[in-house]
Scaffold this motif. Sequence first.
Motif, short mmCIF file in Angstrom:
data_model
loop_
_atom_site.label_atom_id
_atom_site.label_comp_id
_atom_site.label_asym_id
_atom_site.label_seq_id
_atom_site.Cartn_x
_atom_site.Cartn_y
_atom_site.Cartn_z
N THR A 1 1.84 8.73 -2.19
CA THR A 1 0.97 9.51 -1.32
C THR A 1 1.28 9.15 0.13
O THR A 1 1.32 7.97 0.48
CB THR A 1 -0.51 9.19 -1.62
OG1 THR A 1 -0.76 9.43 -3.00
CG2 THR A 1 -1.44 10.06 -0.78
N SER A 2 1.48 10.16 0.97
CA SER A 2 1.74 9.91 2.39
C SER A 2 0.55 9.21 3.04
O SER A 2 -0.59 9.61 2.83
CB SER A 2 2.01 11.21 3.14
OG SER A 2 3.25 11.74 2.78
N ARG A 3 0.85 8.20 3.80
CA ARG A 3 -0.19 7.44 4.50
C ARG A 3 0.19 7.44 5.98
O ARG A 3 1.32 7.15 6.33
CB ARG A 3 -0.23 6.03 3.95
CG ARG A 3 -1.39 5.21 4.40
CD ARG A 3 -1.39 3.84 3.73
NE ARG A 3 -1.45 3.93 2.29
CZ ARG A 3 -2.56 3.80 1.57
NH1 ARG A 3 -3.70 3.60 2.18
NH2 ARG A 3 -2.54 3.86 0.26
N GLU A 4 -0.79 7.77 6.84
CA GLU A 4 -0.53 7.84 8.28
C GLU A 4 -0.78 6.50 8.95
O GLU A 4 -1.79 5.84 8.68
CB GLU A 4 -1.40 8.91 8.93
CG GLU A 4 -1.09 9.13 10.41
CD GLU A 4 -1.92 10.23 11.01
OE1 GLU A 4 -1.38 11.34 11.13
OE2 GLU A 4 -3.09 9.98 11.34
N TYR A 5 0.15 6.12 9.82
CA TYR A 5 0.05 4.87 10.57
C TYR A 5 0.28 5.14 12.05
O TYR A 5 1.02 6.05 12.42
CB TYR A 5 1.12 3.87 10.11
CG TYR A 5 0.92 3.34 8.72
CD1 TYR A 5 0.12 2.22 8.49
CD2 TYR A 5 1.52 3.96 7.64
CE1 TYR A 5 -0.06 1.73 7.22
CE2 TYR A 5 1.34 3.48 6.35
CZ TYR A 5 0.54 2.36 6.15
OH TYR A 5 0.36 1.88 4.87
N LYS B 1 5.71 7.09 2.88
CA LYS B 1 5.43 7.16 1.45
C LYS B 1 6.64 6.69 0.68
O LYS B 1 7.77 6.72 1.18
CB LYS B 1 5.00 8.56 1.03
CG LYS B 1 6.10 9.59 0.96
CD LYS B 1 5.55 10.91 0.43
CE LYS B 1 6.63 11.95 0.29
NZ LYS B 1 6.11 13.19 -0.29
N GLN C 1 0.81 -1.23 0.00
CA GLN C 1 0.00 0.00 0.00
C GLN C 1 0.84 1.27 0.00
O GLN C 1 0.30 2.37 -0.15
CB GLN C 1 -0.92 0.02 1.21
CG GLN C 1 -1.98 -1.06 1.18
CD GLN C 1 -2.86 -1.02 2.42
OE1 GLN C 1 -2.53 -0.38 3.42
NE2 GLN C 1 -3.99 -1.71 2.36
#
Length: 179
Positions: free
Chosen positions: A109-113, A135, A105
């Motif tokens: 695009t930045s993805r917050e975890y 990202k 995934q």
Amino acid sequence: MKRTTLLFLLFTAFSITAQEKFKTTSAVINFEASVPFFEEVKAVNKLGTIVLEPQTSTLICTVIIKDFRFKMDLMEEHFNDNYIESHRYPKAYFKGKIQKFDIAQIDQTSREYDVKGKLYIHGKWKMITVKALLKRVPEGIQIVSAFPISISDFNIEIPYVVANKISKTVQTDLSGIMK
């Protein structure tokens, strides 16, 4: 011969797509413990190590305390000798699990975890949860995280004379590109 070549190509393709670890030894860790109207208490360390193990969703960060650089040498000396005692506790560690992480995934695009794990500073371990943005960038995988650290959680004693000149919560920022 064809079978050997096919097997070789298959194993090579598998090993390229299933990278075991992403790592950097040039992560940047900033912290600030400034309070209004007093001298800025800020430091940077550009030699942090971050390891991401995608198969286990494990994130490991290590930093050598003496590698933090301040604007003033005296502030750096007090930090190492009196507050954090880097001669006794030379490193800080974090080891945690990235929640709901799937390397497939990660894109541009930045993805917050959420990252849940144990932080070790000044001889003390503490369970924490931090937010991290991940990202894909041309050089690898970028991570950016910002989180507060309470000095009382790690038994860091600040002398009474300067106690109101240093924040009780240290704002910490982490960034790096793991290859």
